[in-house]
Design a protein around this motif. Sequence first.
Motif, PDB file in Angstrom:
ATOM      1  N   ASN A 283      62.943  27.968  32.079  1.00 58.95           N
ATOM      2  CA  ASN A 283      63.941  27.866  33.153  1.00 58.95           C
ATOM      3  C   ASN A 283      64.503  26.452  33.281  1.00 58.95           C
ATOM      4  OD1 ASN A 283      61.494  26.914  34.176  1.00 58.95           O
ATOM      5  ND2 ASN A 283      61.851  27.737  36.233  1.00 58.95           N
ATOM      6  N   THR A 284      63.752  25.447  32.833  1.00 59.38           N
ATOM      7  CA  THR A 284      64.277  24.083  32.836  1.00 59.38           C
ATOM      8  C   THR A 284      65.421  23.943  31.834  1.00 59.38           C
ATOM      9  OG1 THR A 284      62.517  23.471  31.280  1.00 59.38           O
ATOM     10  CG2 THR A 284      62.132  23.012  33.613  1.00 59.38           C
ATOM     11  N   ILE A 285      65.347  24.697  30.750  1.00 61.82           N
ATOM     12  CA  ILE A 285      66.453  24.712  29.782  1.00 61.82           C
ATOM     13  C   ILE A 285      67.657  25.400  30.405  1.00 61.82           C
ATOM     14  CG2 ILE A 285      67.217  25.577  27.534  1.00 61.82           C
ATOM     15  CD1 ILE A 285      64.282  25.383  26.605  1.00 61.82           C
ATOM     16  N   ALA A 286      67.418  26.523  31.062  1.00 61.12           N
ATOM     17  CA  ALA A 286      68.519  27.281  31.666  1.00 61.12           C
ATOM     18  C   ALA A 286      69.288  26.447  32.677  1.00 61.12           C
ATOM     19  CB  ALA A 286      67.977  28.546  32.317  1.00 61.12           C
ATOM     20  N   THR A 287      68.585  25.628  33.464  1.00 61.59           N
ATOM     21  CA  THR A 287      69.261  24.831  34.490  1.00 61.59           C
ATOM     22  C   THR A 287      70.222  23.804  33.881  1.00 61.59           C
ATOM     23  OG1 THR A 287      67.385  23.284  34.576  1.00 61.59           O
ATOM     24  CG2 THR A 287      67.406  25.093  36.169  1.00 61.59           C
ATOM     25  N   LYS A 288      69.993  23.420  32.634  1.00 68.17           N
ATOM     26  CA  LYS A 288      70.890  22.483  31.948  1.00 68.17           C
ATOM     27  C   LYS A 288      72.217  23.144  31.594  1.00 68.17           C
ATOM     28  CE  LYS A 288      69.468  19.831  28.675  1.00 68.17           C
ATOM     29  NZ  LYS A 288      68.848  19.357  27.411  1.00 68.17           N
ATOM     30  N   TYR A 289      72.206  24.473  31.567  1.00 74.43           N
ATOM     31  CA  TYR A 289      73.389  25.203  31.090  1.00 74.43           C
ATOM     32  C   TYR A 289      73.852  26.237  32.128  1.00 74.43           C
ATOM     33  CZ  TYR A 289      71.926  23.017  26.743  1.00 74.43           C
ATOM     34  OH  TYR A 289      71.554  22.095  25.785  1.00 74.43           O
ATOM     35  N   ASN A 290      74.066  25.751  33.338  1.00 71.36           N
ATOM     36  CA  ASN A 290      74.671  26.571  34.398  1.00 71.36           C
ATOM     37  C   ASN A 290      73.845  27.813  34.742  1.00 71.36           C
ATOM     38  OD1 ASN A 290      77.198  24.936  34.202  1.00 71.36           O
ATOM     39  ND2 ASN A 290      77.391  25.991  32.238  1.00 71.36           N
ATOM     40  N   GLY A 291      72.530  27.680  34.690  1.00 74.06           N
ATOM     41  CA  GLY A 291      71.690  28.840  34.955  1.00 74.06           C
ATOM     42  C   GLY A 291      70.411  28.486  35.665  1.00 74.06           C
ATOM     43  N   GLY A 292      69.427  29.367  35.525  1.00 75.59           N
ATOM     44  CA  GLY A 292      68.129  29.184  36.155  1.00 75.59           C
ATOM     45  C   GLY A 292      67.305  30.436  35.998  1.00 75.59           C
ATOM     46  N   GLY A 293      66.210  30.503  36.750  1.00 76.16           N
ATOM     47  CA  GLY A 293      65.355  31.685  36.682  1.00 76.16           C
ATOM     48  C   GLY A 293      63.893  31.323  36.748  1.00 76.16           C
ATOM     49  N   HIS A 294      63.074  32.167  36.152  1.00 73.96           N
ATOM     50  CA  HIS A 294      61.628  31.995  36.144  1.00 73.96           C
ATOM     51  C   HIS A 294      61.201  31.154  34.938  1.00 73.96           C
ATOM     52  CE1 HIS A 294      61.066  34.974  39.281  1.00 73.96           C
ATOM     53  NE2 HIS A 294      61.837  35.805  38.613  1.00 73.96           N
ATOM     54  N   PRO A 295      59.990  30.611  34.949  1.00 74.10           N
ATOM     55  CA  PRO A 295      59.505  29.861  33.782  1.00 74.10           C
ATOM     56  C   PRO A 295      59.498  30.679  32.501  1.00 74.10           C
ATOM     57  CG  PRO A 295      58.134  29.388  35.684  1.00 74.10           C
ATOM     58  CD  PRO A 295      59.058  30.492  36.101  1.00 74.10           C
ATOM     59  N   MET A 296      59.303  32.014  32.599  1.00 76.03           N
ATOM     60  CA  MET A 296      59.229  32.851  31.401  1.00 76.03           C
ATOM     61  C   MET A 296      60.442  33.765  31.218  1.00 76.03           C
ATOM     62  SD  MET A 296      56.320  31.939  30.115  1.00 76.03           S
ATOM     63  CE  MET A 296      56.261  30.333  30.889  1.00 76.03           C
ATOM     64  N   ALA A 297      61.369  33.763  32.167  1.00 80.95           N
ATOM     65  CA  ALA A 297      62.556  34.617  32.075  1.00 80.95           C
ATOM     66  C   ALA A 297      63.696  33.940  32.814  1.00 80.95           C
ATOM     67  CB  ALA A 297      62.284  35.995  32.662  1.00 80.95           C
ATOM     68  N   ALA A 298      64.757  33.622  32.094  1.00 80.17           N
ATOM     69  CA  ALA A 298      65.854  32.871  32.708  1.00 80.17           C
ATOM     70  C   ALA A 298      67.167  33.240  32.034  1.00 80.17           C
ATOM     71  CB  ALA A 298      65.586  31.367  32.594  1.00 80.17           C
ATOM     72  N   GLY A 299      68.238  32.774  32.631  1.00 76.73           N
ATOM     73  CA  GLY A 299      69.561  33.031  32.088  1.00 76.73           C
ATOM     74  C   GLY A 299      70.462  31.834  32.293  1.00 76.73           C
ATOM     75  N   ALA A 300      71.492  31.749  31.457  1.00 73.17           N
ATOM     76  CA  ALA A 300      72.432  30.636  31.539  1.00 73.17           C
ATOM     77  C   ALA A 300      73.759  31.083  30.941  1.00 73.17           C
ATOM     78  CB  ALA A 300      71.883  29.417  30.798  1.00 73.17           C
ATOM     79  N   SER A 301      74.713  30.155  30.911  1.00 76.90           N
ATOM     80  CA  SER A 301      76.001  30.461  30.280  1.00 76.90           C
ATOM     81  C   SER A 301      76.587  29.193  29.688  1.00 76.90           C
ATOM     82  CB  SER A 301      76.967  31.076  31.299  1.00 76.90           C
ATOM     83  OG  SER A 301      77.175  30.200  32.394  1.00 76.90           O
ATOM     84  N   VAL A 302      77.188  29.349  28.514  1.00 73.28           N
ATOM     85  CA  VAL A 302      77.854  28.236  27.839  1.00 73.28           C
ATOM     86  C   VAL A 302      79.254  28.700  27.437  1.00 73.28           C
ATOM     87  CG1 VAL A 302      75.705  27.191  27.022  1.00 73.28           C
ATOM     88  CG2 VAL A 302      76.863  28.904  25.597  1.00 73.28           C
ATOM     89  N   HIS A 303      80.055  27.764  26.939  1.00 73.57           N
ATOM     90  CA  HIS A 303      81.458  28.096  26.688  1.00 73.57           C
ATOM     91  C   HIS A 303      81.887  27.911  25.243  1.00 73.57           C
ATOM     92  CE1 HIS A 303      81.315  27.606  31.080  1.00 73.57           C
ATOM     93  NE2 HIS A 303      82.290  28.499  31.080  1.00 73.57           N
TER      94      HIS A 303
END
Length: 315
Positions: free
Chosen positions: A274-294
């Motif tokens: 989820n720390t990775i997801a927060t870098k890319y307009n996202g978030g979630g749980h430590p083991m399940a997360a989502g994000a979005s890139v362009h």
Amino acid sequence: MNFDKIVEAIKNHHTIIIHRHVRPDPDALGSQGGLMHMIKETFPEKDVYVVGSEDPSLTFLIGMDTINDDTFKGALVIVCDTANAARIDDTRYGKGDTLIKIDHHPNVDKYGDILSVNTDASSTSEIIYDLFLYAQSHGFKMNDQVARLLYGGIVGDTGRFLFPSTTKKTFQIAAELVTYNFDRSALYDGIYSTKETIARLRGYILQNYKLADSGMSTIKLNQSILREFGVSDMETGQLVGVLGEIEGIKAWAFFIEEDDLIRVRLRSKGPVINTIATKYNGGGHPMAAGASVHSWEEVAQVVNDLNQACMLYTK
């Protein structure tokens, strides 16, 4: 948990509007719909609505209401299962009188006037059941429809009780919910039945995923592939767990091309993502997360970050 403040807010408002996150899953709909039916059962005189876009594959759980902007005036707005304000479905959530957040994701975005966040809960549906237990002394009632929706939400977010988030308490709540009268078999069929198009795309994924030495795995689904298999970008959420069944994979990412962005679905069996997801307009749980890139260039950056997390991970 602020249940006392939530109960008082529900009592003090005639109109209550319940939101959840975009691209809903069973827990988002289960907690949203379960809370709505609980309030309606307890206070039949109140106007209670659920709002948001619909996923055709999940309308068997509950349908959404269509309301105008004026309905929000003086209303209590409750948002279920949504970590970040940017992911709240229906942007009118700020037009009400009071805003409540009920969630089980890490509380990175502390939006709302009243917050009830419990990261130890398996699901937001589990939190809604806890709210019911607290509010029983205030006259709150449960019925078969509430139990069906909360059970469906718990089943969905625990992967049929297989995920580590499942606790003794989760099983106890599930045991209490199944004492109500609803068709569990139909519920499971609705959540887990697979269309032929989805099954064929599953085969493509299993034949074409990439696996790095670090234990990181990725699959890219561009619009051409989705058209070929007749699968919508929304439906790909049903397939994100496929790679978790493969030996040697520590964490994986699905990259799904949409009209104006690339959806990133991240899952893990160990490395925190989820720390990775927060870098890319996202978030979630430590083991399940989502994000979005362009761009696919940004996808390469996500892949690099995920690979580093897998390389550094040790049990």
